[in-house]
Design a protein around this motif. Structure first.
Motif, short mmCIF file in Angstrom:
data_model
loop_
_atom_site.label_atom_id
_atom_site.label_comp_id
_atom_site.label_asym_id
_atom_site.label_seq_id
_atom_site.Cartn_x
_atom_site.Cartn_y
_atom_site.Cartn_z
N ARG A 1 2.86 5.26 -3.16
CA ARG A 1 2.59 6.50 -2.44
C ARG A 1 3.83 7.10 -1.79
O ARG A 1 3.97 8.32 -1.73
CB ARG A 1 1.53 6.25 -1.36
CG ARG A 1 1.06 7.51 -0.64
CD ARG A 1 0.37 7.21 0.68
NE ARG A 1 -0.56 6.08 0.61
CZ ARG A 1 -1.15 5.58 1.69
NH1 ARG A 1 -0.90 6.10 2.90
NH2 ARG A 1 -1.97 4.56 1.59
N GLU A 2 4.77 6.26 -1.32
CA GLU A 2 5.89 6.78 -0.54
C GLU A 2 7.25 6.58 -1.21
O GLU A 2 8.27 6.53 -0.54
CB GLU A 2 5.86 6.18 0.85
CG GLU A 2 4.55 6.51 1.56
CD GLU A 2 4.68 6.55 3.06
OE1 GLU A 2 5.79 6.39 3.58
OE2 GLU A 2 3.64 6.75 3.71
N ALA B 1 -2.79 -0.01 -6.55
CA ALA B 1 -1.85 1.00 -7.04
C ALA B 1 -0.57 0.35 -7.57
O ALA B 1 -0.08 0.70 -8.66
CB ALA B 1 -1.52 2.00 -5.94
N GLN C 1 0.80 -1.21 0.00
CA GLN C 1 0.00 0.00 0.00
C GLN C 1 0.84 1.27 0.00
O GLN C 1 0.36 2.34 -0.40
CB GLN C 1 -0.96 0.00 1.18
CG GLN C 1 -0.33 0.17 2.55
CD GLN C 1 -1.38 0.35 3.63
OE1 GLN C 1 -2.53 0.70 3.36
NE2 GLN C 1 -1.00 0.07 4.87
N PHE C 2 2.12 1.18 0.41
CA PHE C 2 2.99 2.35 0.42
C PHE C 2 3.95 2.39 -0.77
O PHE C 2 4.69 3.36 -0.93
CB PHE C 2 3.81 2.38 1.72
CG PHE C 2 2.97 2.51 2.96
CD1 PHE C 2 2.00 3.50 3.07
CD2 PHE C 2 3.15 1.65 4.03
CE1 PHE C 2 1.23 3.63 4.21
CE2 PHE C 2 2.38 1.77 5.18
CZ PHE C 2 1.42 2.76 5.27
#
Length: 298
Positions: A163-164, A208, A159-160
């Motif tokens: 995004r990160e 994602a 999940q990261f």
């Protein structure tokens, strides 16, 4: 050995094979395989011999072993891997993997370079850089063409990943042998930490990274996933959530497959993610196994 950790027994491996589990991820500690940085691999009657025995047996059955250096980006000799760490340097990490790759070159062994890099010096760019160095060295300094699994920062969390910054740091990642995939992890509890049996989200945390990989032609292997046992009261919804996650992985082209967390006889019977039965003869299967069973080979 035998008190704080153990390797899979032939009984375990025979049960996995009989139940159509074809790839087994084996977490190992760097310090046990290589007693001193830049030193030789452990000798006879040590962990390398034990690991050899596991690989030999599962390979003989027809299976593949994922060799997972399970150190969270470091070594107890001196902290986290970094180019500027004078002790646990990128060169030390390269040295370990060149020796392991030479030992298991072109066997039924996949190389999971480092489990869940996290903490000091483990930013996205640093992790991508030392992973690239290891891949380059394996291909240039050994004959190994084995599949390589590359994890990312923030515990390799799916999940990261985008995004990160791990996705951005890996945009130009390259394997001269073109036989690698990225290996995120994804748990289904509330904060995706894998510390609760409460199931909340199945495939949403995978979308994602799936889109990113598909657009760039990258392959993915879900290195860890687990949810609670739906046969236990108050965890019944875990079957639907885990089924959703496994279905998504099966149907999305970047995904090669998944290794489910919680296998092995050493987990307590009450461990929320226990995958194996209480014994390998006549005990009933766990809900965690039953959830993945429909997705195993026919």
């Amino acid at each position: 050995m035998g008190t704080n950790y153990a390797y899979p027994s032939q009984t375990e491996m025979n049960w996995y094979w009989a139940n159509k589990l074809r790839i087994m991820r084996v977490p190992v500690k760097w310090e046990r395989l290589q007693l001193e940085l830049f030193g030789p691999l452990a000798g006879a009657n040590d962990d390398m011999t034990r690991l050899d025995n596991v690989i030999n047996h599962f390979e003989k059955l027809g299976g593949t072993v994922i060799l997972d250096v399970h150190n969270y980006g470091g070594n107890k000799a001196g902290g986290k891997i970094a180019f500027d760490n004078p002790i646990v340097s990128t060169a030390a990490f390269v040295d370990l993997w060149v020796k392991l790759a030479a030992r298991y070159a072109n066997r039924a062994v996949w190389f999971d370079l480092m489990n869940e890099p996290e903490g000091d010096r483990q930013g996205a760019i640093r992790v991508a850089a030392y992973m690239q160095c290891v891949v380059n060295a394996i291909r240039a300094r050994t004959d190994a063409l084995n599949m390589i699994l590359v994890e990312g920062q923030r515990y390799s969390s799916a999940q990261f990943w985008v995004r990160e910054g791990q996705a951005a740091a890996l945009e130009t990642f390259y394997d001269p042998a073109d036989n690698f995939c990225f290996s995120p992890h994804s748990y289904v509890d509330g904060d995706a930490s894998g510390t609760s049996a409460v199931c909340v989200s199945g495939s949403a945390r995978l979308t994602a990274i799936t889109k990113w990989a598909a657009e760039r032609g990258f392959k993915l292997w879900l290195g860890e996933i687990a949810g609670g046992d739906h046969l236990i009261p108050l965890q019944e919804n875990c079957l639907g959530i885990m089924t959703q996650a496994y279905t998504y992985i099966r149907d999305q082209s970047p995904w090669l497959g998944v290794s489910v967390w919680g296998g092995g006889r050493r987990w307590p019977l009450k461990y929320e993610f226990r995958f194996d039965p209480a014994n390998y003869v006549d005990a009933p299967n766990t809900g965690c196994f039953k959830a993945v069973q429909p997705f195993l080979p026919a």
